[in-house]
Design an enzyme around this catalytic site. Sequence first.
Site, PDB file in Angstrom:
ATOM      1  N   GLU A 142       0.868  -1.172   0.000  1.00 33.50           N
ATOM      2  CA  GLU A 142       0.000   0.000   0.000  1.00 33.50           C
ATOM      3  C   GLU A 142       0.905   1.222   0.000  1.00 33.50           C
ATOM      4  O   GLU A 142       1.427   1.608   1.030  1.00 33.50           O
ATOM      5  CB  GLU A 142      -0.912  -0.003   1.237  1.00 33.50           C
ATOM      6  CG  GLU A 142      -1.905  -1.149   1.268  1.00 33.50           C
ATOM      7  CD  GLU A 142      -3.062  -0.969   0.292  1.00 33.50           C
ATOM      8  OE1 GLU A 142      -3.278   0.174  -0.188  1.00 33.50           O
ATOM      9  OE2 GLU A 142      -3.754  -1.957  -0.009  1.00 33.50           O
ATOM     10  N   CYS A 188      -1.763   9.195   2.396  1.00 30.05           N
ATOM     11  CA  CYS A 188      -1.453   8.640   1.081  1.00 30.05           C
ATOM     12  C   CYS A 188      -2.541   8.921   0.058  1.00 30.05           C
ATOM     13  O   CYS A 188      -2.290   8.926  -1.127  1.00 30.05           O
ATOM     14  CB  CYS A 188      -1.194   7.139   1.184  1.00 30.05           C
ATOM     15  SG  CYS A 188      -2.520   6.259   2.013  1.00 30.05           S
TER      16      CYS A 188
END
Lengths: 489, 484
Positions: free
Chosen positions: B214, B252
Amino acid sequence: MGREEGGVVIFGAKEASKIVEELGASFSAGKTRTYEWRRSQLKSLLKVAKEHEQEIIDALSGDLSKPEFEAYVQEIAMLKNSCKLALKELKHWMAPEKVKTSLTTFPSSAEIVYEPLGVVLVISAWNYPFLLSLDPVVGAIAAGNAVVLKPSEIAPASSKLLAKLLGEYMDTSSIRVVEGAVEETSALLEQKWDKICYTGNARVGRIVMAAAAKHLTPVLLELGGKSPVIVDSGINLQVTTRRIIAGKWGCNNGQACISPDYIITTKDFAPKLVDSLKLELEKCYGKSPLESKDLSRIVNSNHWNRLKKLLDDERVSGKIVHGGEVEETKLRIAPTILLDVPRDSLIMNEEIFGPLLPIITVEKLEESFDIINSGTKPLAAYLFTDDKKLKQLFVKNVSAGGLVINDTTIHLAVHTLPFGGVGESGIGAYHGKFSFDAFSHKKAVVYRSFAGDASIRYAPYTKGKLRLLRALMGGSIWGIIKAIFGWSN
Amino acid sequence: MEAKIEVLEESLAEVRKTFRSGKTRSVSWRKNQLRALIQLINDNEDKVMKALYDDLGKHPVEAYRDEVGVVLKSINYALNNIDKWTAAKKSSLPLLFFPAKGEVLPEPFGVVVIFSSWNFPIAMALDPLIGAISAGNTVVIKPSEQASACSAFLAHYIPLHMDSKAIKVIEGGAEISELLLQQKWDKIFFTGSPRVGRIVMTAAARHLTPVTLELGGKCPTILDSLSDPRDIKVAVKRIVAGKWGPCSGQACIGVDYMLVEEKFAPVFIELAQGIIKRCFGEIPKETKRMARIVNKHHFERLRNLIEDPLVADSIVYGGSLDEENLFIEPTILLNPPLDAEIMTEEIFGPLLPIITLRNIQESVEFINSRPKPLAIYAFTKNEALKGKILSETSSGSVTFNDVMVQFLCDELPFGGVGQSGFGRYHGKYSFETFSHEKAVMHGSFFPEIGPRYPPWNDFKQKFIRLGYALDYFGLLLLLLGIKR
């Protein structure tokens, strides 16, 4: 493909990067994304299988002396089915999947869109050079990717034919075949791909994955392992035996990743099983199996020597109860059964990948689970029994890519089952819809309107906002009402 | 260090043993652990909030919205669905295989490790944990050492509430991570940067361990020249909240930069200033409604981004830095040079560059000339533009007319593509990420199809051909000897 230097064609990093660049340009132009392109390419692939059946059979005969029947059933027919299925389901697979959204983000709608990954690399194996090359390509095309296929140089006739036929039939702006060995493969692996699909052994699997890591490329690794067969007593012995034979020697003479590697049975039952195997083997392959046209040969002298070495181990050679005949010039090894080989011998610690079948005996069949679990996870595991309890224990305790009860290898032909390994036997799965998924990115999409803006999301933060937020995320309507009216809990 | 290695190896041996015991495979164990996690959070909410404040200066409401609430929501969703997830899925088989049965049975991978990140130190550790437990694995969590209070919190409270023989927290920095990566895992789940992602995957390759990465990337926000003033206001509010709300842009899926038409940029900047002030106060560093920068290293990194003279010139709002408190106020830049680091590296902080285009349609090309981001946001009512963005760009997710809400949908897979990572989680995808889908076929001894076996002959070949084509009528004719 490749530049000539002193009469030798060289395919290096420069040539590899050029191919990736060209295919990348086709992909970026959006060509491969359309339904029409995918359909036309799948149809072309189907045509390759239909119109060149004899050439394919001949190539397989040249590379492996593969019997025509096996070539048709296990490679050509499987590939045709794979293409047909993809053609039939393509629209359905490509359709976005609607999903529910939660109260927290109301009002909104959401879906999952399947998008192609880009330019993908398929590196295939020599044992099923057609199927293992083109079956992943079907998935890659169905998902809308540009593809480079690197067939195995160990099956040169097939590799050459693949390069020729794909060059003629497929859209070469987006689908290419690169022939070659280690050097060519290394040059390809240096490039940045959007997915790499590799079929082969765990050693090279590690190299492929490490190369992929440099570019953060996801991998699909189809590896092998020692796939065991547990045989219970009191079963239909003839059917069991024939199904083991079909999966072992009837699959490229044991040179198949899901072929039975060894058998575990009880001490008492082993002699009966051996007798039955001998009897049925003779029915299938005659009295002199080295001459049988219904058995593949060993692919090359490297592998022939490897197998010979397994047999020559002095603790193993005495255990042969059937077969054992070899012929070096024709690269033949007869179906060979070994009883009670030592568990620490080489033949019990490496994937056999050939016509040797050791049988291990145990007091109680339940012990087999420990034997299987003490090794690395295999690609497949098989069990023959009528005992319901044993079946349940098997399913629960044995970890493998796939399990089959009362048969061998046929799960490969079922497109509704994912085909792939776990642990040492690989990463990821394909076949049918799973192939499409393996070469697609599942893109999450949320549609929101400008209405329905809740101030609680925004700073400045207050106690009341926290209460409402708790209620909303908890999904409790009562809590939401309370929070809106300012009643504290 | 040697003591640490010993502790680490002991812990690993223990979780391996626990997995082999089969305890974690029972659904009731999984549910109990998930419930224990709810209890852990409920009993210690104030401590979580404090840890998040200590590490990042997160306001409690923000902490609840982005961390505590997210985790509780995920656990409840998992508890409601776990019976369905763990059940074997029947696969239909062709008639030819009758009476065989096929099914796909999810099984746990085994011993898994979760490397979490410092920006959402609670959610990024516990959200994957929910998936790993739901799937029946034993787990080692390595929280980011850069959010030390949260790391300590997890290390202290998880063993108190959860099965400490199956779930371990191992604290430490890069050295410990390296040691962990040398071990053989059955799955590695990593949240962080592409640079470390590469290291993780290279290490995983040695043991053929599957990984979920991720990562991040520069998530663009396309803002079309909206005409309705109400829509404009909603859009700007959502962008401001999405950029500076969650962890001050250290997220993110946060907005990295914006793409707007030249004529529309002043409209946005004007409105954004007002909304920033309303949300975060006239002097944001005093109102404590915004998180601070995690540490000095990242503060310096962000300072370097805007100290480049050409970039500094492009600041149109904000830009003040408070080194002592590691605080950077909301900062807007108009058209910084595209080759400056601020436009080539993921910003991960409260700086928002605006890139102007002549026509908003150009945004697709702009995005495609850069690595694939984790998310794309687009505010527009133009359906053709929506379609173009969807079909011509690639990213982990696309959200229209909002930012970051995709993270909250349990039914949507969350994960990147290309440079933003691979693999996905949330909801059932978390379960799948930590499960092996085992194909199981149940055959019977009857009926037996003779033509499957050698020696091969013509009849057998015809039979198989018809069988593969699922031509049952043809098969019948063949068997009756009518068809040649």
